[in-house]
Design an enzyme around this catalytic site. Sequence first.
Site, PDB file in Angstrom:
ATOM      1  N   GLY A   8       0.837  -1.215   0.000  1.00  0.00           N
ATOM      2  CA  GLY A   8       0.000   0.000   0.000  1.00  0.00           C
ATOM      3  C   GLY A   8       0.859   1.248   0.000  1.00  0.00           C
ATOM      4  O   GLY A   8       0.582   2.206   0.725  1.00  0.00           O
ATOM      5  N   ASN A  87       1.812  -2.198   5.478  1.00  0.00           N
ATOM      6  CA  ASN A  87       1.044  -0.959   5.663  1.00  0.00           C
ATOM      7  C   ASN A  87      -0.359  -1.030   5.053  1.00  0.00           C
ATOM      8  O   ASN A  87      -1.258  -0.334   5.508  1.00  0.00           O
ATOM      9  CB  ASN A  87       1.840   0.195   5.026  1.00  0.00           C
ATOM     10  N   SER A 139      -2.780   0.252  14.678  1.00  0.00           N
ATOM     11  CA  SER A 139      -3.614   1.424  14.974  1.00  0.00           C
ATOM     12  C   SER A 139      -3.883   1.479  16.470  1.00  0.00           C
ATOM     13  O   SER A 139      -3.896   0.438  17.151  1.00  0.00           O
ATOM     14  CB  SER A 139      -4.949   1.304  14.235  1.00  0.00           C
ATOM     15  N   TYR A 152     -11.920  -3.783  12.509  1.00  0.00           N
ATOM     16  CA  TYR A 152     -10.602  -3.132  12.374  1.00  0.00           C
ATOM     17  C   TYR A 152      -9.787  -3.306  13.660  1.00  0.00           C
ATOM     18  O   TYR A 152      -8.591  -3.600  13.608  1.00  0.00           O
ATOM     19  CB  TYR A 152     -10.867  -1.655  12.067  1.00  0.00           C
ATOM     20  N   LYS A 156      -6.195  -5.305  13.812  1.00  0.00           N
ATOM     21  CA  LYS A 156      -4.956  -4.642  14.258  1.00  0.00           C
ATOM     22  C   LYS A 156      -4.425  -5.283  15.543  1.00  0.00           C
ATOM     23  O   LYS A 156      -3.210  -5.418  15.710  1.00  0.00           O
ATOM     24  CB  LYS A 156      -5.197  -3.141  14.448  1.00  0.00           C
TER      25      LYS A 156
HETATM   26  P1  NAP Z   1      -5.151   4.984   2.511  1.00  0.00           P
HETATM   27  O1  NAP Z   1      -4.752   6.403   2.264  1.00  0.00           O
HETATM   28  O2  NAP Z   1      -6.576   4.598   2.324  1.00  0.00           O
HETATM   29  O3  NAP Z   1      -4.213   4.029   1.592  1.00  0.00           O
HETATM   30  C1  NAP Z   1      -4.409   2.659   1.649  1.00  0.00           C
HETATM   31  C2  NAP Z   1      -3.310   1.984   0.852  1.00  0.00           C
HETATM   32  O4  NAP Z   1      -3.465   0.554   0.994  1.00  0.00           O
HETATM   33  C3  NAP Z   1      -3.354   2.285  -0.629  1.00  0.00           C
HETATM   34  O5  NAP Z   1      -2.028   2.418  -1.096  1.00  0.00           O
HETATM   35  C4  NAP Z   1      -4.020   1.052  -1.221  1.00  0.00           C
HETATM   36  O6  NAP Z   1      -3.625   0.756  -2.570  1.00  0.00           O
HETATM   37  C5  NAP Z   1      -3.468  -0.029  -0.296  1.00  0.00           C
HETATM   38  N1  NAP Z   1      -4.280  -1.245  -0.272  1.00  0.00           N
HETATM   39  C6  NAP Z   1      -5.561  -1.402   0.137  1.00  0.00           C
HETATM   40  N2  NAP Z   1      -5.945  -2.681  -0.005  1.00  0.00           N
HETATM   41  C7  NAP Z   1      -4.882  -3.352  -0.508  1.00  0.00           C
HETATM   42  C8  NAP Z   1      -4.650  -4.706  -0.873  1.00  0.00           C
HETATM   43  N3  NAP Z   1      -5.608  -5.640  -0.735  1.00  0.00           N
HETATM   44  N4  NAP Z   1      -3.436  -5.051  -1.373  1.00  0.00           N
HETATM   45  C9  NAP Z   1      -2.454  -4.122  -1.510  1.00  0.00           C
HETATM   46  N5  NAP Z   1      -2.623  -2.819  -1.185  1.00  0.00           N
HETATM   47  C10 NAP Z   1      -3.820  -2.448  -0.696  1.00  0.00           C
HETATM   48  O7  NAP Z   1      -4.786   4.522   3.989  1.00  0.00           O
HETATM   49  P2  NAP Z   1      -3.776   5.154   5.071  1.00  0.00           P
HETATM   50  O8  NAP Z   1      -4.531   6.082   5.920  1.00  0.00           O
HETATM   51  O9  NAP Z   1      -2.540   5.608   4.411  1.00  0.00           O
HETATM   52  O10 NAP Z   1      -3.495   3.850   5.949  1.00  0.00           O
HETATM   53  C11 NAP Z   1      -2.302   3.089   5.834  1.00  0.00           C
HETATM   54  C12 NAP Z   1      -2.211   2.128   7.017  1.00  0.00           C
HETATM   55  O11 NAP Z   1      -2.206   2.892   8.225  1.00  0.00           O
HETATM   56  C13 NAP Z   1      -3.401   1.165   7.125  1.00  0.00           C
HETATM   57  O12 NAP Z   1      -2.959  -0.095   7.569  1.00  0.00           O
HETATM   58  C14 NAP Z   1      -4.269   1.807   8.189  1.00  0.00           C
HETATM   59  O13 NAP Z   1      -5.076   0.857   8.848  1.00  0.00           O
HETATM   60  C15 NAP Z   1      -3.216   2.400   9.092  1.00  0.00           C
HETATM   61  N6  NAP Z   1      -3.703   3.501   9.944  1.00  0.00           N
HETATM   62  C16 NAP Z   1      -4.162   4.653   9.373  1.00  0.00           C
HETATM   63  C17 NAP Z   1      -4.593   5.670  10.204  1.00  0.00           C
HETATM   64  C18 NAP Z   1      -5.111   6.987   9.674  1.00  0.00           C
HETATM   65  O14 NAP Z   1      -5.593   7.792  10.480  1.00  0.00           O
HETATM   66  N7  NAP Z   1      -5.004   7.279   8.389  1.00  0.00           N
HETATM   67  C19 NAP Z   1      -4.579   5.494  11.588  1.00  0.00           C
HETATM   68  C20 NAP Z   1      -4.107   4.305  12.124  1.00  0.00           C
HETATM   69  C21 NAP Z   1      -3.659   3.320  11.278  1.00  0.00           C
HETATM   70  P3  NAP Z   1      -4.406   1.414  -3.855  1.00  0.00           P
HETATM   71  O15 NAP Z   1      -3.927   2.848  -3.915  1.00  0.00           O
HETATM   72  O16 NAP Z   1      -3.946   0.618  -5.025  1.00  0.00           O
HETATM   73  O17 NAP Z   1      -5.851   1.330  -3.569  1.00  0.00           O
END
Ligand code: NAP
Length: 240
Positions: A8, A87, A139, A152, A156
């Site tokens: 990701g 990620n 998370s 979720y 996690k």
């Molecule tokens: P995001 O902006 O929605 O990006 C998600 C990424 O994951 C994208 O690059 C997407 O690829 C990829 N992805 C989704 N499903 C996939 C799959 N089956 N195989 C390969 N790649 C896949 O999310 P983010 O906020 O950056 O989150 C990244 C990580 O941080 C996640 O694990 C999330 O749970 C964690 N997190 C985020 C937050 C927050 O506040 N944002 C807080 C705590 C934890 P495509 O672009 O090709 O769709």
Amino acid sequence: MKCALITGGSRGIGKAISIALAETYYVIVNYKNNEAEAVDTLNKIKNRGGDGDILQFDVTDRRSVDCAIDTWVAKNGDKKISVLVNNAGVREDSLMMWMQENQWKNVIDISLNGFFNTTQKLLMSMLTAKFGRIINIVSISGIKGLSGQTNYSAAKAGIIGATKALAQEVARKGVTVNAIAPGFIRTDMTKDLNEKELAKTIPVQRFGEPEEVAELVAFLASEKSSYITGEVISITGGLY
Ligand code: NAP
């Protein structure tokens, strides 16, 4: 040449991690659907003097993970994947009462089974090289649980358990395994949330930036972090 694979890596936190790790490593930017954003990440890496590649696979599809990595390794005999950042993740929130079976399964599949598919695939080469860094993006939900996120939070929390267990299995071989638990970070995943209201609940009074998470990942991915393993490090602006 040492390489880092970021699942990701096309958007959000993964994009920032890919760019930060490119200061030290050749970076492989994984994506599922969004090739344009993966290419944009790679261009940003190259514009800063780094180098890397993009690699499409769905982390939930074990055969697709194996095939993509095997093909990449066969073409890149001079390079070794020493760092894996798990990620890729999604949220599909719903109160448990109304949660659909596919909402439960999708979220678990991408986070928890995705972790298994990529980690098991790359572990042997890290053990053989006697160096490896596995960093799992979890998370705050996996630590405290969040209402509306039983799927979720379970996914996690599952990775947190796996991080602690695997760290003990591989520490003697120079492979560290850690988890990073962000709070609210400004990405596509949180764009539907009311940032103004939620910020009031965060001691630092704002959402975090993906680059702030990436700085922490870069340290854990470096050789300097070799005495840290099996840890879960929160990056939440003080939120618990
Ligand atoms: P995001 O902006 O929605 O990006 C998600 C990424 O994951 C994208 O690059 C997407 O690829 C990829 N992805 C989704 N499903 C996939 C799959 N089956 N195989 C390969 N790649 C896949 O999310 P983010 O906020 O950056 O989150 C990244 C990580 O941080 C996640 O694990 C999330 O749970 C964690 N997190 C985020 C937050 C927050 O506040 N944002 C807080 C705590 C934890 P495509 O672009 O090709 O769709």
